[in-house]
Write a protein that holds these residues in place. Structure first.
Motif, PDB file in Angstrom:
ATOM      1  N   GLY A  45       0.795  -1.225   0.000  1.00 13.54           N
ATOM      2  CA  GLY A  45       0.000   0.000   0.000  1.00 13.54           C
ATOM      3  C   GLY A  45       0.826   1.273   0.000  1.00 13.54           C
ATOM      4  N   HIS A  46       2.133   1.159   0.132  1.00 14.54           N
ATOM      5  CA  HIS A  46       2.972   2.354   0.148  1.00 14.54           C
ATOM      6  C   HIS A  46       3.174   2.887  -1.263  1.00 14.54           C
ATOM      7  N   HIS A  47       2.932   4.187  -1.441  1.00  9.12           N
ATOM      8  CA  HIS A  47       3.252   4.796  -2.727  1.00  9.12           C
ATOM      9  C   HIS A  47       4.764   4.967  -2.833  1.00  9.12           C
ATOM     10  N   LEU A  48       5.319   4.621  -3.979  1.00 12.64           N
ATOM     11  CA  LEU A  48       6.775   4.580  -4.125  1.00 12.64           C
ATOM     12  C   LEU A  48       7.309   5.855  -4.786  1.00 12.64           C
ATOM     13  N   TYR A  49       8.338   6.414  -4.182  1.00  9.83           N
ATOM     14  CA  TYR A  49       9.047   7.565  -4.750  1.00  9.83           C
ATOM     15  C   TYR A  49      10.515   7.204  -4.948  1.00  9.83           C
ATOM     16  N   PRO A  50      10.846   6.533  -6.063  1.00  3.58           N
ATOM     17  CA  PRO A  50      12.266   6.245  -6.321  1.00  3.58           C
ATOM     18  C   PRO A  50      13.000   7.519  -6.730  1.00  3.58           C
ATOM     19  N   PHE A  51      14.146   7.772  -6.129  1.00  5.72           N
ATOM     20  CA  PHE A  51      14.972   8.941  -6.478  1.00  5.72           C
ATOM     21  C   PHE A  51      15.970   8.532  -7.555  1.00  5.72           C
ATOM     22  N   MET A  52      15.877   9.205  -8.719  1.00  2.00           N
ATOM     23  CA  MET A  52      16.710   8.831  -9.859  1.00  2.00           C
ATOM     24  C   MET A  52      17.217  10.083 -10.553  1.00  2.00           C
ATOM     25  N   LEU A  53      18.434   9.985 -11.108  1.00  2.00           N
ATOM     26  CA  LEU A  53      19.005  11.149 -11.790  1.00  2.00           C
ATOM     27  C   LEU A  53      18.104  11.608 -12.933  1.00  2.00           C
ATOM     28  N   ASP A  54      17.418  10.658 -13.578  1.00  3.58           N
ATOM     29  CA  ASP A  54      16.532  11.015 -14.680  1.00  3.58           C
ATOM     30  C   ASP A  54      15.061  10.847 -14.292  1.00  3.58           C
ATOM     31  N   GLY A  55      14.772  11.000 -12.987  1.00  7.89           N
ATOM     32  CA  GLY A  55      13.382  10.930 -12.545  1.00  7.89           C
ATOM     33  C   GLY A  55      12.551  12.002 -13.249  1.00  7.89           C
ATOM     34  N   SER A  56      11.317  11.665 -13.553  1.00  3.73           N
ATOM     35  CA  SER A  56      10.520  12.571 -14.385  1.00  3.73           C
ATOM     36  C   SER A  56       9.915  13.730 -13.602  1.00  3.73           C
ATOM     37  N   VAL A  57       9.841  13.622 -12.277  1.00  7.45           N
ATOM     38  CA  VAL A  57       9.164  14.644 -11.486  1.00  7.45           C
ATOM     39  C   VAL A  57      10.155  15.352 -10.558  1.00  7.45           C
ATOM     40  N   PRO A  58      10.310  16.686 -10.703  1.00 10.21           N
ATOM     41  CA  PRO A  58      11.214  17.396  -9.785  1.00 10.21           C
ATOM     42  C   PRO A  58      10.703  17.285  -8.349  1.00 10.21           C
ATOM     43  N   LEU A  59      11.623  17.237  -7.410  1.00 13.61           N
ATOM     44  CA  LEU A  59      11.279  17.025  -6.005  1.00 13.61           C
ATOM     45  C   LEU A  59      10.196  17.985  -5.516  1.00 13.61           C
ATOM     46  N   ALA A  60      10.345  19.281  -5.833  1.00 15.10           N
ATOM     47  CA  ALA A  60       9.397  20.271  -5.311  1.00 15.10           C
ATOM     48  C   ALA A  60       7.978  19.979  -5.797  1.00 15.10           C
ATOM     49  N   GLU A  61       7.880  19.461  -7.032  1.00 18.61           N
ATOM     50  CA  GLU A  61       6.570  19.118  -7.579  1.00 18.61           C
ATOM     51  C   GLU A  61       6.017  17.871  -6.882  1.00 18.61           C
ATOM     52  N   ALA A  62       6.867  16.894  -6.661  1.00 20.72           N
ATOM     53  CA  ALA A  62       6.425  15.655  -6.013  1.00 20.72           C
ATOM     54  C   ALA A  62       5.862  15.933  -4.616  1.00 20.72           C
ATOM     55  N   VAL A  63       6.485  16.847  -3.875  1.00 18.61           N
ATOM     56  CA  VAL A  63       6.033  17.080  -2.498  1.00 18.61           C
ATOM     57  C   VAL A  63       4.802  17.981  -2.463  1.00 18.61           C
ATOM     58  N   ASN A  64       4.412  18.524  -3.617  1.00 24.69           N
ATOM     59  CA  ASN A  64       3.188  19.328  -3.663  1.00 24.69           C
ATOM     60  C   ASN A  64       1.934  18.481  -3.610  1.00 24.69           C
ATOM     61  N   SER A  65       2.046  17.210  -3.917  1.00 21.41           N
ATOM     62  CA  SER A  65       0.861  16.344  -3.889  1.00 21.41           C
ATOM     63  C   SER A  65       1.269  14.955  -3.430  1.00 21.41           C
TER      64      SER A  65
END
Lengths: 242, 242
Positions: free
Chosen positions: B166-186
């Motif tokens: 049930g945990h939503h996954l946030y893998p941190f990757m050099l080519d991750g598609s979502v910038p951190l600030a955007e990810a933490v907005n939702s």
């Protein structure tokens, strides 16, 4: 040139140990590279070919020097090292600055320089006494980032502040009155992020300077690691300016 | 109890070297502390008095053990160490998790655990193979933070994911598609921040898992230090939840 000596602070040159830092020195500051030392056990890798090419282009001598490489790197394997003239560069006056106030740990210093380059803080003031920023351990820990930065030492914070009186000061303190997220909501330019010593932090009178910033964290820890705190600060400020 | 051995991975106990980590072990996990080793050259400090008091209260044996302290700490001075039973704790199911995927550096691991406690990530999954999280170097680097965390090892990421589907996954990757600030907005809850290995990062197929996050930094560096990246991630997510 006299024979090379094991590194010590009073030398006018230092060593950039490792393939990647050696390449960074050759690419970014070739005019400072006096020669390049190579291990006799180095693999015929792409890194070696690049080093050879850059040395040829810049007429820099390459030589096999297993014993000196062992001295430079201690226990770790080290296949190459650039011998680099120490070179202090005056900071630019209109850019954001990172000020390290009497930092004492070489590993932290290197990690901070790497983050600084990543977050486009290219002007680094170091208030002494401090760890030796030219120590090969620092150069290894920063992966050669320092060859892309301007680094200037100051005998006191006052000396720094007199040189750049127009910079708004953001001292990072455990009891800073303004949480980081709030500080970056209304950033003044140009500015200086100021980080204290690993053990002692910043002297209490920095609370009177500019906007004292706090990185909110739980009471379960005394403080964050210095390289972590500096990097979080630079990340947050670099975000604010977009 | 048989004589103590120099630390190795297969022992069922470890050493918490240093006054502060020893105090953390005694305060947070006294039931795991088998005994406390003291240097004959320790000062009669407040720290020592606290250790004595806690050992008496919990009926834990204190003994002078200069030779073993030297073995544990290597070159660094070490005036005290707790001998602590290794103890894996199942992660909580409804909290935010930090997942370290095959981390290889003990210093980074310790720094990350210290930040994790500071940013209230109290549940840490470690996907093996990895550096030994119970190594005394890790305990020293984390300043004893691990005694306030739940740490569980998993043989593979799939094993972790099956345990916490049930945990939503946030893998941190050099080519991750979502910038951190955007990810933490939702932010979705509960969630897991996933950090890759120092050299290799996360395998490419993590891009298909959850929300791949990128910490924006300039191309002038290849990547941030792992402890720095993990700490920035935890800082940003801890801010989002206020």
């Amino acid at each position: 040139m006299p024979p090379l000596q094991a590194y010590h602070r009073n030398l006018d040159y230092t060593y950039a140990p490792g393939l990647f830092p050696t390449l960074e020195a050759l690419t970014k500051q070739s005019h400072l590279v006096r020669r390049v030392l190579i291990s006799s056990s180095i693999n015929n890798s792409e890194g070696l070919r690049q080093i050879q090419k850059l040395c040829e282009e810049n007429r820099i001598r390459m030589e096999t020097a297993d014993k000196m490489l062992g001295k430079i790197s201690g226990k770790e394997n080290c296949f190459a090292a650039a011998v680099v003239s120490k070179h202090s560069q005056p900071l630019y006056g209109n850019t954001r600055h990172l000020v390290l106030h009497q930092p004492s740990d070489k590993g932290n210093m290197g990690t901070i320089l790497r983050s600084a380059l990543g977050f486009s803080f290219q002007d680094i003031a170091i208030v002494t006494p401090s760890a030796d920023v030219y120590d090969p351990h620092v150069i290894r820990a920063c992966m050669g980032a320092m060859f892309s930065l301007r680094i200037q030492e100051f005998d006191s914070f006052e000396q720094y502040h007199k040189a750049f009186p127009g910079h708004h000061l953001y001292p990072f303190m455990l009891d800073g009155s303004v949480p980081l997220a709030e500080a970056v909501n209304s950033v003044l330019h140009p500015h200086s992020l100021i980080m204290g010593n690993e053990g002692a932090g910043l002297p209490a009178d920095f609370k009177e300077k500019g906007t004292p910033v706090r990185i909110p964290h739980s009471d379960a820890i005394d403080s964050l690691n210095l390289a972590v705190a500096a990097s979080i600060g630079m990340y947050a400020f670099s975000q604010a300016e977009k």
